[in-house]
Design a protein around this motif. Sequence first.
Motif, PDB file in Angstrom:
ATOM      1  N   SER A 113       0.842  -1.205   0.000  1.00 55.57           N
ATOM      2  CA  SER A 113       0.000   0.000   0.000  1.00 55.57           C
ATOM      3  C   SER A 113       0.871   1.246   0.000  1.00 55.57           C
ATOM      4  CB  SER A 113      -0.914   0.012   1.226  1.00 55.57           C
ATOM      5  OG  SER A 113      -1.885  -0.993   1.069  1.00 55.57           O
ATOM      6  N   LYS A 123       1.818  10.089  -4.187  1.00 48.68           N
ATOM      7  CA  LYS A 123       1.364   8.705  -3.941  1.00 48.68           C
ATOM      8  C   LYS A 123       0.952   8.047  -5.255  1.00 48.68           C
ATOM      9  CE  LYS A 123      -1.884  10.043  -0.999  1.00 48.68           C
ATOM     10  NZ  LYS A 123      -1.453  11.420  -0.757  1.00 48.68           N
ATOM     11  N   THR A 124       0.054   8.714  -5.975  1.00 47.52           N
ATOM     12  CA  THR A 124      -0.504   8.087  -7.191  1.00 47.52           C
ATOM     13  C   THR A 124       0.525   7.995  -8.305  1.00 47.52           C
ATOM     14  OG1 THR A 124      -2.638   8.991  -6.545  1.00 47.52           O
ATOM     15  CG2 THR A 124      -2.439   8.204  -8.805  1.00 47.52           C
ATOM     16  N   THR A 127       2.667   5.124  -7.401  1.00 45.85           N
ATOM     17  CA  THR A 127       1.966   3.831  -7.518  1.00 45.85           C
ATOM     18  C   THR A 127       1.932   3.375  -8.972  1.00 45.85           C
ATOM     19  OG1 THR A 127       0.502   4.488  -5.706  1.00 45.85           O
ATOM     20  CG2 THR A 127      -0.226   2.628  -7.048  1.00 45.85           C
ATOM     21  N   VAL A 143      -3.357  -2.827  -9.813  1.00 43.71           N
ATOM     22  CA  VAL A 143      -3.468  -1.591  -9.026  1.00 43.71           C
ATOM     23  C   VAL A 143      -4.898  -1.511  -8.502  1.00 43.71           C
ATOM     24  CG1 VAL A 143      -3.549   0.942  -9.178  1.00 43.71           C
ATOM     25  CG2 VAL A 143      -1.662  -0.305 -10.241  1.00 43.71           C
ATOM     26  N   ASP A 145      -7.406   1.040  -6.916  1.00 44.03           N
ATOM     27  CA  ASP A 145      -7.583   2.466  -6.643  1.00 44.03           C
ATOM     28  C   ASP A 145      -8.563   2.614  -5.480  1.00 44.03           C
ATOM     29  OD1 ASP A 145      -7.766   5.180  -6.662  1.00 44.03           O
ATOM     30  OD2 ASP A 145      -8.099   5.388  -8.827  1.00 44.03           O
ATOM     31  N   ALA A 152      -5.415   7.334 -10.077  1.00 42.32           N
ATOM     32  CA  ALA A 152      -4.711   6.153 -10.616  1.00 42.32           C
ATOM     33  C   ALA A 152      -5.531   5.560 -11.765  1.00 42.32           C
ATOM     34  CB  ALA A 152      -4.493   5.121  -9.520  1.00 42.32           C
ATOM     35  N   ASP A 242      -3.423   2.181  -4.118  1.00 38.53           N
ATOM     36  CA  ASP A 242      -3.249   3.636  -4.006  1.00 38.53           C
ATOM     37  C   ASP A 242      -4.315   4.156  -3.048  1.00 38.53           C
ATOM     38  OD1 ASP A 242      -2.259   6.183  -4.516  1.00 38.53           O
ATOM     39  OD2 ASP A 242      -3.688   6.555  -6.136  1.00 38.53           O
TER      40      ASP A 242
END
Length: 387
Positions: A113, A123-124, A127, A143, A145, A152, A242
């Motif tokens: 995570s 973050k995104t 990711t 992934v 989201d 994302a 994400d």
Amino acid sequence: METQQGAIQQVSMQDLDTLANTAADVLAQVRDAMIEPHPRKVAPTFSSAAIADLCNVNKTQIKYLTQKHDLPAGQKQEGSKAKEYSLQDAITWVNAIAKRPSRPNGTDGKVLSVCNYKGGVAKTSTTVALAQALTLRGLNVLVVDCDGQGTATQLLGISPEQDVEIEQTIMPYIHGDMPDLHYAVQATYWQNLSIIPASSGLLAAEFAIPAKAMSQRGFRFWEMLKAGLQPLRQDFDLILIDTSPSLSHLTVNAMIAADGLLMPCPPDALDFASSVQFWGIFSELVEGLPDAKSKRYDFISIIYTKVQANEISRLVKTWMKQAYGAHINGIEIPDSTAARTASAQLKTIYDLSKPDGSAEAYRRYKDPLDRLADYVLDQLAIAWSKA
Ligand SMILES: Nc1ncnc2c1ncn2[C@@H]1O[C@H](COP(=O)(O)OP(=O)(O)OP(=O)(O)O)[C@@H](O)[C@H]1O
Ligand SMILES: [Mg+2]
């Protein structure tokens, strides 16, 4: 709504509704113009040098290896001797030639995570770039989201508001209508990279989860995602979640579902202070959850993101090293025009077949992301070897 400059404006709920609708229309037009042909993105192409790089071989060996292993030979470009390989070709090459760690047969995939309750810390971007980079290292990646903003989802070529029905998100599972999250997995334009998309409807999870906890005694509301993702671990080497910029019920679920945590954090005093608060609240929260205390992570890593080359950032990095010790993995992703240029086109750096602008800026941003992918793959290999 009074629009005269300088006048105090009063805004009615109807004005707000008009504003929201106008903004949504403008955004839809911008998206249509950006993601042609609507709504799919296209995967990048790779040069012989890029294939050699991904496979850890010398470019001069490509011709020989093509024949020896009967590998894709790439497409000749008009008016040039250079070859161009598709993403599928690149992955075929990597699987045949690159000697990288892979998931042993019968071992479950891992869940990672990406979290930080500060907004806009990358973050995104991290990711999605990491997911792409790991498919180029031979992994099959999902992934998930878990952010209602759906960034994302958008970066993976699906418009959260136009293309995602609530039935396609994690919500039917959260409401208890589905036994696990298999139903929500979608392929993307990128081979070996799937997504469980998000839309703003995910906000309902923040009411649905506590409501369920209230109505069912002993219901382990913090383990919902963990349980829903469990059967998917056989299909994917890595599941990357994400999260939203909050310590919401979904974020806590994502952190409990994970085998490893990645926290992108810019070396800025306020971002650092906020990250300290985040770990404090999370650890207090876990203390209050039965059994969660016994949870073990394979690793928790903090990555410096959006790093500026100045004294303040150097100073904050020394504080962060003191505070987080070995959890700082040493990877520094610079504040970069290449990052901004890519995301202005709803792309990551891996979507680009070649630099869009300065080659130096492209390399300075992509190199640390490649190193992050290598680092995560090493961590996965260690964890798989212990499984
Ligand atoms: N290395 C970088 N250099 C410059 N800009 C960056 C970099 N990484 C990300 N950005 C930009 O910062 C903004 C926020 O990035 P991103 O959406 O990845 O952050 P986030 O933490 O997921 O945000 P949120 O908390 O809203 O989910 C985006 O506009 C992105 O283009
Ligand atoms: Mg985000």
